[in-house]
Design an enzyme around this catalytic site. Structure first.
Site: not given
Ligand SMILES: Cc1cc2nc3c(=O)[nH]c(=O)nc-3n(C[C@H](O)[C@H](O)[C@H](O)COP(=O)(O)OP(=O)(O)OC[C@H]3O[C@@H](n4cnc5c(N)ncnc54)[C@H](O)[C@@H]3O)c2cc1C
Length: 291
Positions: A165, A214, A284
């Site tokens: 992660r 999570s 996380e």
């Molecule tokens: C219902 C649910 C289920 C989930 N299940 C999982 C799972 O099974 N496995 C898992 O790993 N995660 C899971 N997650 C967490 C989440 O989906 C992941 O971490 C996902 O990759 C986040 O992507 P995001 O675009 O929403 O990032 P954000 O939440 O917007 O950002 C997360 C981090 O990434 C950085 N970031 C985002 N985009 C960029 C970019 N383009 N460049 C640089 N930094 C960036 C942000 O600054 C922040 O630090 C879950 C979340 C939910 C709500």
């Protein structure tokens, strides 16, 4: 700057549906708009934070006193080149998975159902059911601001320093796009696996409530959800935030939670689990602003 607003509520930009306003907010569509925003923030000596879909963040109720750069509209292209997919950072991971499946390319279907953008997934090294982004990413296009100068660079998988992660090699860098390598496969088999994984996620996760997935990382040799459940915390509630009855590593917004409720519950869970099991859980979820 287009797509630029002030005092933008961040409720709609995070899956927790909580938090305050961004003093400045922009949704750049391409690298040029992104660069303009970064140069502007730098010239104003404003702090900035990048978000994707907001599926792994908790935004302070006091909001963010700087520029929030939201990349959910950014470079929404997904192109096939042989067994590679070239994907813009703002493409939703689930859309990329569906595109790969339609193209008969296997290797990312285990990630089905993870909400968020491809950029966020790379930065978090998102993973599920035995596959992580690090297993499929070949190259990452990034933008950095070094000594006031913007630079585009291509990072290899090794340089990203992917780990559980996280991707420490990408700290302080903006992911613009990614090149992933997949393997040819049967479209119907890939789609069937995707369907099965989506079914399992629906069965195991409280998807009917806002959450960030999570909350805690998996501690070595254990599962955060198991420890939280063993400590009798399932269903524990502070304000509108609750440790999910369905999956103890999820903290859900019952409807009227504030970010403070969620943060206080995270703190309570960490403290209780440490006192009872001597395991220190690590978040996380990423915090935006002074939560
Ligand atoms: C219902 C649910 C289920 C989930 N299940 C999982 C799972 O099974 N496995 C898992 O790993 N995660 C899971 N997650 C967490 C989440 O989906 C992941 O971490 C996902 O990759 C986040 O992507 P995001 O675009 O929403 O990032 P954000 O939440 O917007 O950002 C997360 C981090 O990434 C950085 N970031 C985002 N985009 C960029 C970019 N383009 N460049 C640089 N930094 C960036 C942000 O600054 C922040 O630090 C879950 C979340 C939910 C709500």
């Amino acid at each position: 700057m287009s797509n630029f607003t002030e005092h933008e509520s961040l409720h709609e930009y995070c899956t927790y549906r909580t938090g305050g306003q961004a003093r400045y907010f922009i949704r750049p569509k391409d690298t040029q708009e992104l660069k303009t925003a970064l140069v502007w923030a730098d010239s104003m000596k404003l702090p900035h934070e990048v978000i994707g879909y907001g599926a792994n963040i908790l935004v302070s109720d006091n909001g963010y006193d700087g520029l929030i750069i939201c990349l959910r509209d950014f470079e929404k292209t997904c192109l096939r080149s042989g067994n590679h997919l070239l994907i813009g950072a703002g493409v939703l991971l689930n859309d990329a998975i569906l595109y790969a499946a339609e193209q008969g390319l296997a290797g990312m279907e285990a990630l089905s159902g993870i909400p968020g953008t491809v950029g966020g997934a790379v930065k978090m090294n998102a993973g599920a059911y035995g596959t992580e982004m690090k297993d499929i990413v070949t190259r990452i296009n990034v933008l950095t601001l070094e000594d006031g100068t913007l630079m585009e660079r291509v990072y290899t998988n090794d340089e990203a320093l992917f780990d559980y992660r996280k991707a420490d090699g990408l700290l302080g860098k903006l992911v613009l796009g990614v090149d992933i390598t997949l393997t040819p496969g049967d479209k119907d088999t890939i789609l069937a696996k995707r369907k099965e994984i989506l079914k399992q996620r629906t069965e195991k996760q409280p998807l009917n409530y806002p959450s960030c997935g999570s909350v805690f990382k998996r501690p070595t040799g254990n599962f955060a959800g198991t420890l939280i459940e063993q400590c009798g915390l399932k269903g524990y509630t502070i304000g509108g935030a609750q440790v999910s009855e369905k999956h103890a590593n999820f903290i859900v917004n019952l409807g009227d939670a504030t970010s403070s409720d969620i943060y206080n519950l995270i703190t309570h869970v960490k403290k209780t689990v440490f006192i009872k099991t001597k395991v220190m859980l690590e978040e996380e979820v990423k915090f935006i602003g002074n939560v």
